[in-house]
Design an enzyme around this catalytic site. Structure first.
Site, PDB file in Angstrom:
ATOM      1  N   ARG A  56      16.237 -11.840  -2.539  1.00  0.00           N
ATOM      2  CA  ARG A  56      17.092 -10.663  -2.737  1.00  0.00           C
ATOM      3  C   ARG A  56      16.491  -9.421  -2.082  1.00  0.00           C
ATOM      4  NH1 ARG A  56      18.672 -10.169  -8.627  1.00  0.00           N
ATOM      5  NH2 ARG A  56      19.903  -8.456  -7.809  1.00  0.00           N
ATOM      6  N   GLN A  88      22.891   0.203 -11.755  1.00  0.00           N
ATOM      7  CA  GLN A  88      22.417  -1.077 -12.292  1.00  0.00           C
ATOM      8  C   GLN A  88      21.794  -1.896 -11.168  1.00  0.00           C
ATOM      9  OE1 GLN A  88      25.510  -2.811 -15.306  1.00  0.00           O
ATOM     10  NE2 GLN A  88      26.660  -1.633 -13.799  1.00  0.00           N
ATOM     11  N   ASP A  91      18.835  -2.667  -5.417  1.00  0.00           N
ATOM     12  CA  ASP A  91      18.617  -2.368  -3.988  1.00  0.00           C
ATOM     13  C   ASP A  91      18.366  -0.861  -3.848  1.00  0.00           C
ATOM     14  OD1 ASP A  91      22.126  -2.729  -3.891  1.00  0.00           O
ATOM     15  OD2 ASP A  91      21.126  -0.813  -3.474  1.00  0.00           O
ATOM     16  N   HIS A 106      18.023  -0.721 -14.164  1.00  0.00           N
ATOM     17  CA  HIS A 106      17.608  -2.133 -14.216  1.00  0.00           C
ATOM     18  C   HIS A 106      16.431  -2.407 -13.295  1.00  0.00           C
ATOM     19  CE1 HIS A 106      21.845  -3.469 -15.754  1.00  0.00           C
ATOM     20  NE2 HIS A 106      21.119  -2.869 -16.689  1.00  0.00           N
ATOM     21  N   CYS A 114       2.664  -4.938 -13.350  1.00  0.00           N
ATOM     22  CA  CYS A 114       1.684  -5.885 -13.892  1.00  0.00           C
ATOM     23  C   CYS A 114       1.997  -6.123 -15.371  1.00  0.00           C
ATOM     24  CB  CYS A 114       0.261  -5.320 -13.763  1.00  0.00           C
ATOM     25  SG  CYS A 114      -0.973  -6.377 -14.551  1.00  0.00           S
ATOM     26  N   CYS A 133      -2.928  -8.153  -9.599  1.00  0.00           N
ATOM     27  CA  CYS A 133      -2.621  -6.738  -9.828  1.00  0.00           C
ATOM     28  C   CYS A 133      -3.731  -5.916  -9.179  1.00  0.00           C
ATOM     29  CB  CYS A 133      -2.587  -6.463 -11.338  1.00  0.00           C
ATOM     30  SG  CYS A 133      -2.657  -4.715 -11.747  1.00  0.00           S
ATOM     31  N   THR A 173      31.495  -2.179 -10.967  1.00  0.00           N
ATOM     32  CA  THR A 173      30.839  -2.972 -12.009  1.00  0.00           C
ATOM     33  C   THR A 173      31.889  -3.640 -12.891  1.00  0.00           C
ATOM     34  OG1 THR A 173      29.242  -2.950 -13.846  1.00  0.00           O
ATOM     35  CG2 THR A 173      30.548  -0.950 -13.516  1.00  0.00           C
ATOM     36  N   ALA A 216      35.363  -0.215  -2.597  1.00  0.00           N
ATOM     37  CA  ALA A 216      34.552   0.994  -2.804  1.00  0.00           C
ATOM     38  C   ALA A 216      34.464   1.819  -1.520  1.00  0.00           C
ATOM     39  CB  ALA A 216      33.153   0.592  -3.268  1.00  0.00           C
TER      40      ALA A 216
HETATM   41  C1  BV8 Z   1      19.227  -4.865 -23.721  1.00  0.00           C
HETATM   42  C2  BV8 Z   1      18.510  -7.072 -13.274  1.00  0.00           C
HETATM   43  C3  BV8 Z   1      18.317  -4.363 -25.765  1.00  0.00           C
HETATM   44  C4  BV8 Z   1      18.329  -8.466 -12.875  1.00  0.00           C
HETATM   45  C5  BV8 Z   1      20.283  -7.137 -14.861  1.00  0.00           C
HETATM   46  C6  BV8 Z   1      20.574 -10.856 -26.757  1.00  0.00           C
HETATM   47  C7  BV8 Z   1      19.322 -10.236 -26.741  1.00  0.00           C
HETATM   48  C8  BV8 Z   1      19.126  -8.982 -26.154  1.00  0.00           C
HETATM   49  C9  BV8 Z   1      20.183  -8.361 -25.527  1.00  0.00           C
HETATM   50  C10 BV8 Z   1      21.399  -9.015 -25.507  1.00  0.00           C
HETATM   51  C11 BV8 Z   1      21.624 -10.232 -26.132  1.00  0.00           C
HETATM   52  N1  BV8 Z   1      22.948 -10.560 -25.969  1.00  0.00           N
HETATM   53  C12 BV8 Z   1      23.557  -9.613 -25.248  1.00  0.00           C
HETATM   54  C13 BV8 Z   1      22.638  -8.676 -24.985  1.00  0.00           C
HETATM   55  C14 BV8 Z   1      22.803  -7.529 -24.219  1.00  0.00           C
HETATM   56  C15 BV8 Z   1      22.570  -7.937 -22.771  1.00  0.00           C
HETATM   57  C16 BV8 Z   1      23.937  -8.176 -22.200  1.00  0.00           C
HETATM   58  O1  BV8 Z   1      24.655  -7.217 -22.009  1.00  0.00           O
HETATM   59  N2  BV8 Z   1      24.292  -9.439 -21.970  1.00  0.00           N
HETATM   60  C17 BV8 Z   1      25.631  -9.699 -21.460  1.00  0.00           C
HETATM   61  C18 BV8 Z   1      25.586 -10.864 -20.478  1.00  0.00           C
HETATM   62  C19 BV8 Z   1      26.531  -9.979 -22.664  1.00  0.00           C
HETATM   63  N3  BV8 Z   1      21.896  -6.814 -22.147  1.00  0.00           N
HETATM   64  C20 BV8 Z   1      20.569  -6.821 -22.032  1.00  0.00           C
HETATM   65  O2  BV8 Z   1      19.855  -7.751 -22.309  1.00  0.00           O
HETATM   66  C21 BV8 Z   1      19.990  -5.495 -21.556  1.00  0.00           C
HETATM   67  N4  BV8 Z   1      18.957  -5.108 -22.442  1.00  0.00           N
HETATM   68  O3  BV8 Z   1      20.310  -4.925 -24.223  1.00  0.00           O
HETATM   69  O4  BV8 Z   1      18.106  -4.563 -24.380  1.00  0.00           O
HETATM   70  C22 BV8 Z   1      17.032  -4.108 -26.341  1.00  0.00           C
HETATM   71  C23 BV8 Z   1      17.003  -3.282 -27.432  1.00  0.00           C
HETATM   72  C24 BV8 Z   1      15.820  -3.015 -27.990  1.00  0.00           C
HETATM   73  C25 BV8 Z   1      14.657  -3.577 -27.470  1.00  0.00           C
HETATM   74  C26 BV8 Z   1      14.705  -4.419 -26.362  1.00  0.00           C
HETATM   75  C27 BV8 Z   1      15.909  -4.687 -25.791  1.00  0.00           C
HETATM   76  C28 BV8 Z   1      19.384  -5.618 -20.181  1.00  0.00           C
HETATM   77  C29 BV8 Z   1      20.455  -5.891 -19.172  1.00  0.00           C
HETATM   78  C30 BV8 Z   1      19.864  -5.845 -17.772  1.00  0.00           C
HETATM   79  C31 BV8 Z   1      19.793  -7.243 -17.225  1.00  0.00           C
HETATM   80  N5  BV8 Z   1      19.425  -7.153 -15.824  1.00  0.00           N
HETATM   81  N6  BV8 Z   1      19.896  -6.980 -13.614  1.00  0.00           N
HETATM   82  C32 BV8 Z   1      18.748  -8.604 -11.443  1.00  0.00           C
HETATM   83  O5  BV8 Z   1      19.414  -7.717 -10.878  1.00  0.00           O
HETATM   84  O6  BV8 Z   1      18.371  -9.634 -10.911  1.00  0.00           O
HETATM   85  S1  BV8 Z   1      21.936  -7.241 -15.189  1.00  0.00           S
HETATM   86  C33 BV8 Z   1      22.816  -7.607 -13.780  1.00  0.00           C
HETATM   87  O7  BV8 Z   1      24.204  -7.457 -14.158  1.00  0.00           O
HETATM   88  C34 BV8 Z   1      22.653  -6.654 -12.617  1.00  0.00           C
HETATM   89  O8  BV8 Z   1      21.842  -5.530 -12.875  1.00  0.00           O
HETATM   90  C35 BV8 Z   1      24.063  -6.163 -12.381  1.00  0.00           C
HETATM   91  O9  BV8 Z   1      24.103  -4.929 -11.823  1.00  0.00           O
HETATM   92  C36 BV8 Z   1      24.519  -6.151 -13.753  1.00  0.00           C
HETATM   93  C37 BV8 Z   1      25.947  -5.907 -14.036  1.00  0.00           C
HETATM   94  O10 BV8 Z   1      26.693  -6.668 -13.151  1.00  0.00           O
HETATM   95  P1  BV8 Z   1      27.656  -5.873 -12.143  1.00  0.00           P
HETATM   96  O11 BV8 Z   1      26.856  -4.863 -11.415  1.00  0.00           O
HETATM   97  O12 BV8 Z   1      28.825  -5.372 -12.904  1.00  0.00           O
HETATM   98  O13 BV8 Z   1      28.029  -7.020 -11.141  1.00  0.00           O
HETATM   99  P2  BV8 Z   1      29.197  -8.089 -11.308  1.00  0.00           P
HETATM  100  O14 BV8 Z   1      29.011  -9.122 -10.246  1.00  0.00           O
HETATM  101  O15 BV8 Z   1      29.288  -8.509 -12.731  1.00  0.00           O
HETATM  102  O16 BV8 Z   1      30.526  -7.251 -10.998  1.00  0.00           O
HETATM  103  C38 BV8 Z   1      30.723  -6.699  -9.720  1.00  0.00           C
HETATM  104  C39 BV8 Z   1      31.991  -5.866  -9.807  1.00  0.00           C
HETATM  105  O17 BV8 Z   1      32.201  -5.250  -8.537  1.00  0.00           O
HETATM  106  C40 BV8 Z   1      33.245  -6.694 -10.103  1.00  0.00           C
HETATM  107  O18 BV8 Z   1      33.974  -6.043 -11.121  1.00  0.00           O
HETATM  108  C41 BV8 Z   1      34.027  -6.668  -8.790  1.00  0.00           C
HETATM  109  O19 BV8 Z   1      35.419  -6.599  -9.007  1.00  0.00           O
HETATM  110  C42 BV8 Z   1      33.533  -5.398  -8.144  1.00  0.00           C
HETATM  111  N7  BV8 Z   1      33.543  -5.425  -6.683  1.00  0.00           N
HETATM  112  C43 BV8 Z   1      33.199  -6.477  -5.866  1.00  0.00           C
HETATM  113  N8  BV8 Z   1      33.323  -6.082  -4.573  1.00  0.00           N
HETATM  114  C44 BV8 Z   1      33.716  -4.776  -4.579  1.00  0.00           C
HETATM  115  C45 BV8 Z   1      33.846  -4.358  -5.919  1.00  0.00           C
HETATM  116  N9  BV8 Z   1      34.250  -3.114  -6.250  1.00  0.00           N
HETATM  117  C46 BV8 Z   1      34.516  -2.256  -5.240  1.00  0.00           C
HETATM  118  N10 BV8 Z   1      34.413  -2.582  -3.932  1.00  0.00           N
HETATM  119  C47 BV8 Z   1      34.013  -3.823  -3.566  1.00  0.00           C
HETATM  120  N11 BV8 Z   1      33.913  -4.121  -2.261  1.00  0.00           N
END
Ligand code: BV8
Length: 233
Positions: A56, A88, A91, A106, A114, A133, A173, A216
């Site tokens: 990536r 989010q 890049d 994110h 580390c 590290c 998003t 976009a």
């Molecule tokens: C947290 C880094 C709390 C990785 C990412 C159990 C335990 C803990 C938490 C949870 C749990 N169950 C649920 C949760 C919450 C969880 C969550 O939300 N899960 C979801 C799946 C239900 N969240 C977390 O865990 C977060 N932390 O809650 O911590 C906490 C509290 C106390 C103490 C400790 C912790 C952390 C979330 C971060 C995860 N990391 N990324 C990596 O990048 O490799 S998330 C990942 O998804 C990316 O960051 C990405 O950005 C993000 C969101 O996805 P989108 O950006 O929306 O991308 P997607 O493909 O989904 O959609 C793209 C959109 O673009 C579409 O709508 C499409 O139509 C549109 N599109 C496409 N092309 C175009 C366009 N629009 C315009 N023009 C175009 N050309």
């Protein structure tokens, strides 16, 4: 002076050739989230995770900002607006387009962390689980990325900016991942106007005052042009 908080997701970088997550050809089609984007997955197979982020990082480094990133950087330079981009994405296309007020909630592909001493340093193009590290010399190198189950970065700053904004805009998003997916609700609760610019309707489209569908690279420059030429009310 209008205070604008802009949330961006993978969709804003899609036209720069960076795959999104949940599209049919999305990143999660090749890997299970649990295997490459959780601390448990990293613990089980750090080499696989380093390979996932090496790929990536190479894709992001070869990509170029598109018209949407450029338009947001232009908006930031408009004297009548105060702009904060909360992304989010991991890049660096916002920065390379010229945006200066960017929060990577994110994390970033271009940073290493580390997991033994919390030291941070710039990530090389290719890394492995054996990399030491530079501070504590332990083989405890991980990407400086927020995985599922980990607390996103600078949340207090983000929530403060969100609640004090005049306008919240969500771009590219799907609204699937929290806490980012909850920002529109947070903004609405404190009387902040909300706008969504996305290719498709997202799971949160119904929450926004206005939701526009399209690319976009078309919608964002159009919107920036619209608010930069609008007569102050
Ligand atoms: C947290 C880094 C709390 C990785 C990412 C159990 C335990 C803990 C938490 C949870 C749990 N169950 C649920 C949760 C919450 C969880 C969550 O939300 N899960 C979801 C799946 C239900 N969240 C977390 O865990 C977060 N932390 O809650 O911590 C906490 C509290 C106390 C103490 C400790 C912790 C952390 C979330 C971060 C995860 N990391 N990324 C990596 O990048 O490799 S998330 C990942 O998804 C990316 O960051 C990405 O950005 C993000 C969101 O996805 P989108 O950006 O929306 O991308 P997607 O493909 O989904 O959609 C793209 C959109 O673009 C579409 O709508 C499409 O139509 C549109 N599109 C496409 N092309 C175009 C366009 N629009 C315009 N023009 C175009 N050309």
């Amino acid at each position: 002076m209008a205070k604008i908080v802009i949330l961006t997701g993978a969709g804003i970088s899609a036209e720069s050739g960076i795959r999104t997550f949940r599209a049919s050809d999305g990143l999660w089609e090749d890997h299970r989230i649990e295997d490459v984007a959780t601390p448990e997955g990293f613990g089980a197979d750090p080499e696989l995770v380093h390979e996932f982020y090496n790929m990536r990082r190479a894709t992001a480094a070869a990509a170029r900002p598109n018209a949407a990133h450029v338009a947001l950087a232009q908006l930031e330079r408009a004297p009548q607006h105060q702009v904060l981009v909360v992304t989010q994405n991991v890049d660096d296309l916002h920065e390379r387009a010229g945006s200066q007020h960017v929060i990577h909630m994110h994390g970033t592909l271009f940073g290493h962390l580390c997991h033994s001493c919390d030291h941070r340093w710039p990530a090389p193009a290719i890394s492995t689980a054996h990399d030491l590290c530079p501070a504590c010399h332990q083989p405890a190198t991980r990407p400086d990325i927020v995985w599922f189950g980990e607390m996103p970065y600078r949340m207090d700053e983000i929530w403060t900016a969100l609640r004090g904004a005049d306008l919240f805009v969500s771009i590219g998003t799907s609204g699937n991942v929290y806490p980012a997916a909850g920002f529109a609700q947070d903004a609405m609760r404190t009387g902040v106007a909300t706008l969504e610019l996305n290719l498709d309707r997202s799971s949160g489209s119904h929450i926004f005052d206005e939701s526009r569908q399209g690319l976009a690279s078309v919608l964002v420059p159009q919107w920036v042009d619209q608010i930069c030429t609008a007569k102050p009310n």
